[in-house]
Design an enzyme around this catalytic site. Structure first.
Site, PDB file in Angstrom:
ATOM      1  N   ASP A  82      -5.831   1.255   1.636  1.00  0.00           N
ATOM      2  CA  ASP A  82      -6.281  -0.081   1.276  1.00  0.00           C
ATOM      3  C   ASP A  82      -5.115  -1.033   1.562  1.00  0.00           C
ATOM      4  O   ASP A  82      -3.964  -0.610   1.641  1.00  0.00           O
ATOM      5  CB  ASP A  82      -6.654  -0.083  -0.211  1.00  0.00           C
ATOM      6  N   ASP A  84      -4.737  -4.847   0.156  1.00  0.00           N
ATOM      7  CA  ASP A  84      -4.331  -5.726  -0.939  1.00  0.00           C
ATOM      8  C   ASP A  84      -3.988  -4.935  -2.193  1.00  0.00           C
ATOM      9  O   ASP A  84      -4.785  -4.113  -2.651  1.00  0.00           O
ATOM     10  CB  ASP A  84      -5.442  -6.731  -1.243  1.00  0.00           C
ATOM     11  N   GLU A  91      -3.047  -9.919  -3.575  1.00  0.00           N
ATOM     12  CA  GLU A  91      -4.459 -10.006  -3.203  1.00  0.00           C
ATOM     13  C   GLU A  91      -4.573 -11.270  -2.347  1.00  0.00           C
ATOM     14  O   GLU A  91      -4.468 -12.384  -2.861  1.00  0.00           O
ATOM     15  CB  GLU A  91      -5.353 -10.115  -4.442  1.00  0.00           C
ATOM     16  N   SER A 171      -9.798  -2.396   4.673  1.00  0.00           N
ATOM     17  CA  SER A 171      -9.613  -3.379   3.623  1.00  0.00           C
ATOM     18  C   SER A 171     -10.852  -4.219   3.373  1.00  0.00           C
ATOM     19  O   SER A 171     -11.560  -4.606   4.305  1.00  0.00           O
ATOM     20  CB  SER A 171      -8.442  -4.303   4.017  1.00  0.00           C
ATOM     21  N   GLY A 172     -11.062  -4.543   2.096  1.00  0.00           N
ATOM     22  CA  GLY A 172     -12.065  -5.532   1.734  1.00  0.00           C
ATOM     23  C   GLY A 172     -11.538  -6.940   1.926  1.00  0.00           C
ATOM     24  O   GLY A 172     -12.221  -7.911   1.594  1.00  0.00           O
ATOM     25  N   LYS A 216     -16.025   1.384   3.541  1.00  0.00           N
ATOM     26  CA  LYS A 216     -14.705   2.031   3.591  1.00  0.00           C
ATOM     27  C   LYS A 216     -14.864   3.535   3.821  1.00  0.00           C
ATOM     28  O   LYS A 216     -14.164   4.125   4.641  1.00  0.00           O
ATOM     29  CB  LYS A 216     -13.933   1.766   2.294  1.00  0.00           C
ATOM     30  N   ASP A 239      -6.232   1.215  -4.849  1.00  0.00           N
ATOM     31  CA  ASP A 239      -5.945   0.777  -6.222  1.00  0.00           C
ATOM     32  C   ASP A 239      -7.184   0.323  -6.980  1.00  0.00           C
ATOM     33  O   ASP A 239      -7.150   0.226  -8.205  1.00  0.00           O
ATOM     34  CB  ASP A 239      -4.932  -0.375  -6.204  1.00  0.00           C
ATOM     35  N   ASN A 242     -13.413  -0.139  -5.482  1.00  0.00           N
ATOM     36  CA  ASN A 242     -14.035  -0.081  -4.160  1.00  0.00           C
ATOM     37  C   ASN A 242     -13.337   0.908  -3.228  1.00  0.00           C
ATOM     38  O   ASN A 242     -13.767   1.103  -2.090  1.00  0.00           O
ATOM     39  CB  ASN A 242     -14.093  -1.476  -3.515  1.00  0.00           C
TER      40      ASN A 242
END
Length: 282
Positions: A82, A84, A91, A171-172, A216, A239, A242
């Site tokens: 991930d 952020d 973030e 990543s989102g 993801k 972390d 998601n």
């Protein structure tokens, strides 16, 4: 099994008596790894004692990882991360929102989503909508002024890359940042959301498929398939809630400074040491 205990700065040295006590309780052999890590080998320990050990180590700001078998770098071919609050300290969307004076509102939604209290697609749509009208130059400002790598990230990446492992940043967050991370860190694969920009302004929308928990997981599966490997040959780091689906299909899941729901389900929880703490487990 064996236990790896890690701590930053003098945490390990200052807790020599605690570690010796744990070794005595579990009839384990102490094998030093480096100044920040020690392994207790051939531990005799039930679930209740392990819980007590974890709690004592948490109080002492030490990370403890229980493993039933020794793992080596050669067991893995891919590290998926991930971005952020995992690879980087911020973030990004919260910092972009700060340029609009909306950081508290956006950060509250982000935090709820990461704890698993809010569905990710909904949370992202709501947060991005608040950015409507912001000058796109704000993205570069966030990258230049606020984006920093997490503790130990550089060492971790250089070590696993030197060992021949591939890297995936999924990543989102947004392509503006993952594209720059890919170039800066020589990453092999990236996948994230595309912010829509019109006439130099954010429209408050993202285009294409939103990178949520399912996407993801699909991305890790797709990259592994392209590499001709099993997902069990991937280390996955995250972390937030998601990240759980992609972590569950991995051979080693690492929760980094993570939300409780993630720490509880991961193979490894690094609460105090840097990302390079995973190297002491291999």
């Amino acid at each position: 099994m064996h236990l790896t205990i890690q701590g930053l700065n003098r945490s390990l040295a200052d807790n020599h008596a605690l570690i010796a006590s744990i070794a005595e309780q579990t009839k384990a052999l102490i094998a030093p790894i480096n100044d920040q890590a020690v392994r207790l080998e051939n531990v005799t320990c039930n679930a209740d004692l392990l819980t007590v050990i974890r709690n004592k180590c948490l109080t002492a700001q030490l990370d403890v990882t229980a493993q039933h078998q020794k793992l080596s770098m050669s067991d893995f071919k891919l590290v998926a991360m991930d971005m952020d609050s995992t690879l980087i300290t911020i973030e990004c969307i919260d910092e972009i929102a700060d340029m609009q004076g909306l950081k508290p509102q956006v950060a509250e939604i982000t935090e709820a989503a990461m704890r698993g209290e809010l569905e990710f697609q909904e949370s992202l749509t709501r947060r991005v909508a608040l950015l409507k009208g912001l000058d796109a130059s704000a993205l570069q400002r966030v990258y230049d002024e606020r984006l920093q790598l997490s503790l130990g990230a550089d060492k971790m990446l250089k070590t696993i890359q030197a060992a021949g492992l591939k890297t995936l940043l999924v990543s989102g967050g947004f392509t503006f940042f993952t594209d720059r991370m890919k170039t800066r860190l020589n990453l092999d694969y990236t996948h994230s959301n595309v912010l829509e920009i019109d006439n130099g302004k954010l429209t408050g929308k993202v285009t294409g498929t939103i990178v949520d928990a399912d996407e993801k997981q699909r991305t890790v599966e797709r990259v592994c398939a392209e590499m001709g490997i099993s997902t069990k040959q991937a280390i996955v780091m995250g972390d937030g809630a998601n990240d759980l689906k992609m972590m569950k299909i991995s051979g080693l899941s690492v929760a980094f400074r993570a939300k409780p729901v993630v720490r509880e389900q991961a193979d490894v929880a690094l609460n105090f040491v840097g990302l390079d703490g995973v190297l002491n487990l291999l």
